[in-house]
Design a protein around this motif. Structure first.
Motif, mmCIF file in Angstrom:
data_model
loop_
_atom_site.group_PDB
_atom_site.id
_atom_site.type_symbol
_atom_site.label_atom_id
_atom_site.label_comp_id
_atom_site.label_asym_id
_atom_site.label_seq_id
_atom_site.Cartn_x
_atom_site.Cartn_y
_atom_site.Cartn_z
ATOM 1 N N VAL A 190 3.410 -1.109 4.218
ATOM 2 C CA VAL A 190 3.006 0.276 3.982
ATOM 3 C C VAL A 190 4.228 1.080 3.562
ATOM 4 N N VAL A 191 4.115 1.806 2.461
ATOM 5 C CA VAL A 191 5.171 2.720 2.017
ATOM 6 C C VAL A 191 4.632 4.139 2.118
ATOM 7 N N SER A 192 5.302 4.974 2.925
ATOM 8 C CA SER A 192 4.836 6.343 3.105
ATOM 9 C C SER A 192 5.946 7.174 3.727
ATOM 10 N N ALA A 193 5.562 8.318 4.307
ATOM 11 C CA ALA A 193 6.507 9.167 5.032
ATOM 12 C C ALA A 193 5.757 9.885 6.148
ATOM 13 N N VAL A 194 6.451 10.112 7.257
ATOM 14 C CA VAL A 194 5.901 10.872 8.382
ATOM 15 C C VAL A 194 6.905 11.955 8.770
ATOM 16 N N GLY A 195 6.448 12.885 9.592
ATOM 17 C CA GLY A 195 7.325 13.931 10.078
ATOM 18 C C GLY A 195 8.067 13.503 11.332
ATOM 19 N N GLY A 236 3.959 11.690 14.001
ATOM 20 C CA GLY A 236 4.679 10.720 13.180
ATOM 21 C C GLY A 236 5.137 9.526 13.988
ATOM 22 N N LYS A 237 5.700 9.790 15.154
ATOM 23 C CA LYS A 237 6.151 8.694 16.025
ATOM 24 C C LYS A 237 4.970 7.815 16.421
ATOM 25 N N THR A 273 11.160 9.148 7.642
ATOM 26 C CA THR A 273 10.923 10.384 8.390
ATOM 27 C C THR A 273 11.539 11.534 7.588
ATOM 28 N N VAL A 274 10.725 12.521 7.272
ATOM 29 C CA VAL A 274 11.145 13.631 6.403
ATOM 30 C C VAL A 274 10.857 14.961 7.102
ATOM 31 N N GLY A 327 0.869 -1.174 0.000
ATOM 32 C CA GLY A 327 0.000 0.000 0.000
ATOM 33 C C GLY A 327 0.902 1.218 0.000
ATOM 34 N N MET A 328 0.820 2.031 -1.040
ATOM 35 C CA MET A 328 1.809 3.093 -1.231
ATOM 36 C C MET A 328 1.143 4.461 -1.318
ATOM 37 N N GLY A 329 1.598 5.389 -0.458
ATOM 38 C CA GLY A 329 1.040 6.740 -0.504
ATOM 39 C C GLY A 329 0.882 7.331 0.880
ATOM 40 N N GLU A 330 -0.304 7.825 1.170
ATOM 41 C CA GLU A 330 -0.520 8.597 2.391
ATOM 42 C C GLU A 330 -0.709 7.714 3.629
ATOM 43 N N ALA A 331 0.015 8.057 4.697
ATOM 44 C CA ALA A 331 -0.234 7.524 6.044
ATOM 45 C C ALA A 331 -0.449 8.745 6.923
ATOM 46 N N LEU A 332 -1.564 8.783 7.637
ATOM 47 C CA LEU A 332 -1.963 10.035 8.288
ATOM 48 C C LEU A 332 -2.916 9.761 9.437
ATOM 49 N N TRP A 333 -3.324 10.838 10.080
ATOM 50 C CA TRP A 333 -4.337 10.751 11.129
ATOM 51 C C TRP A 333 -5.656 11.306 10.607
ATOM 52 N N ASP A 334 -6.706 10.471 10.672
ATOM 53 C CA ASP A 334 -8.072 10.955 10.453
ATOM 54 C C ASP A 334 -8.565 11.523 11.777
ATOM 55 N N VAL A 335 -8.809 12.827 11.813
ATOM 56 C CA VAL A 335 -9.297 13.457 13.042
ATOM 57 C C VAL A 335 -10.817 13.473 12.988
ATOM 58 N N LEU A 336 -11.417 12.495 13.664
ATOM 59 C CA LEU A 336 -12.867 12.284 13.667
ATOM 60 C C LEU A 336 -13.495 12.986 14.872
#
Length: 293
Positions: free
Chosen positions: A43-48, A53-54, A71-72, A8-17
């Motif tokens: 999973v292929v992605s990037a976090v801060g 991110g941690k 980590t970018v 799965g390649m692309g966005e890894a993020l937080w959904d703020v519900l």
């Protein structure tokens, strides 16, 4: 199946519900559900380099997932999600974040050599860095792997161009699209006034696809293959929210195909899985064993 990965390649993020934040992003959702079906996924992605991110890395690690997440120097992605009365999510996706800047490196090139299937979308291609990384990754997958290359269009907030959609459809061999996205694509490509099924047959032939998956919400779903179509009605369930339901559908379908199931069997399992995820809050519930065996 040999020990090759489903990516799965692309966005890894937080959904703020409304009830709090939940880990998400279509590629992460997809890879997580593939792993529940017993296949090696990543999973292929990037976090801060930040707390969010941690927390993503810790969360995915706790779920036992394989990751190639760099980590970018950009903030970890977040999406403000509001759920309407029908349980349908509305998204506010923050820009210029970590997953817009996924680097292509030696580790990613090596992963491509061990890839059996990869799912990517249009959202992660809104920035040139991640768009080029996705392209290089697809180019690095050996043809002898006979890979399934799934383009799950996932149109969001106008973060797409006709050129990106065209290039992605030329690169993929399985297209996943919903009925609303199909209307948008039809306008872009000049297919107005043709019914949904005919539009699907046009796209299947034009891009020489192995399969085209069309989901139509409560109106069921279709899988088009050359000369044949599978239809499944949508089960009636009590919806908690639909976040990640489409990703679980794709994961269940692809996992079943890789396990040697027929298109019809894979389609049925995908519909059942997606319906269950709709009854749960958030995108990554644990699936019952009755679905994953």
């Amino acid at each position: 199946m040999s020990e090759k990965f489903v990516i799965g390649m692309g966005e890894a993020l937080w959904d703020v519900l409304p009830e709090g934040k939940k880990i998400g992003g279509a590629p992460a959702n997809f890879a997580y559900h593939v792993s529940q079906f017993g296949l090696p996924s990543c999973v292929v992605s990037a976090v801060g380099d930040d707390a969010l991110g941690k927390e993503i890395l810790e969360n995915l690690s706790t779920k036992g997932m394989n990751m190639l997440i760099n980590t970018v120097p950009y903030p970890t992605g977040t999406v403000q999600v509001e759920i309407d009365a029908a349980g349908i999510p509305q998204y506010d996706i923050k820009e210029n974040v970590a997953w817009d800047n996924i680097p292509f490196n030696e580790a990613l090139e090596n992963l491509a050599k061990d890839t059996k299937a990869v799912c990517f979308g249009s959202l992660a291609q809104r920035n040139v860095v991640s768009r080029e990384t996705i392209g290089k990754f697809l180019d690095a997958i050996p043809a002898e792997n006979d890979p399934l290359i799934i383009f799950d269009i996932n149109l969001r907030q106008g973060f797409f161009t006709k050129e990106t959609i065209c290039e992605s459809m030329q690169r993929c061999n399985i297209l996943k699209i919903n009925d609303e996205e199909l209307v948008t694509i039809s306008r872009l490509f000049g297919y107005p006034g043709i019914d949904l099924q005919d539009k699907c047959w046009i796209l299947l032939g034009k891009y020489n696809l192995k399969m085209l998956i069309l989901t139509c919400g409560v109106n069921g779903s279709y899988v088009f293959t050359p000369g044949k179509v599978s239809f499944q009605p949508t089960p009636s369930v009590e919806v908690a929210d639909t976040v990640g339901a489409g990703d679980s559908f794709t994961a269940a379908f692809i996992s079943s195909i890789l396990k040697g199931k027929t298109v019809e069997e894979a389609h049925h399992r995908a519909v059942e899985t997606s319906a269950y995820v709709c009854t749960q809050a958030g995108a990554m519930p644990i699936l019952p064993s009755s679905l994953t065996l």
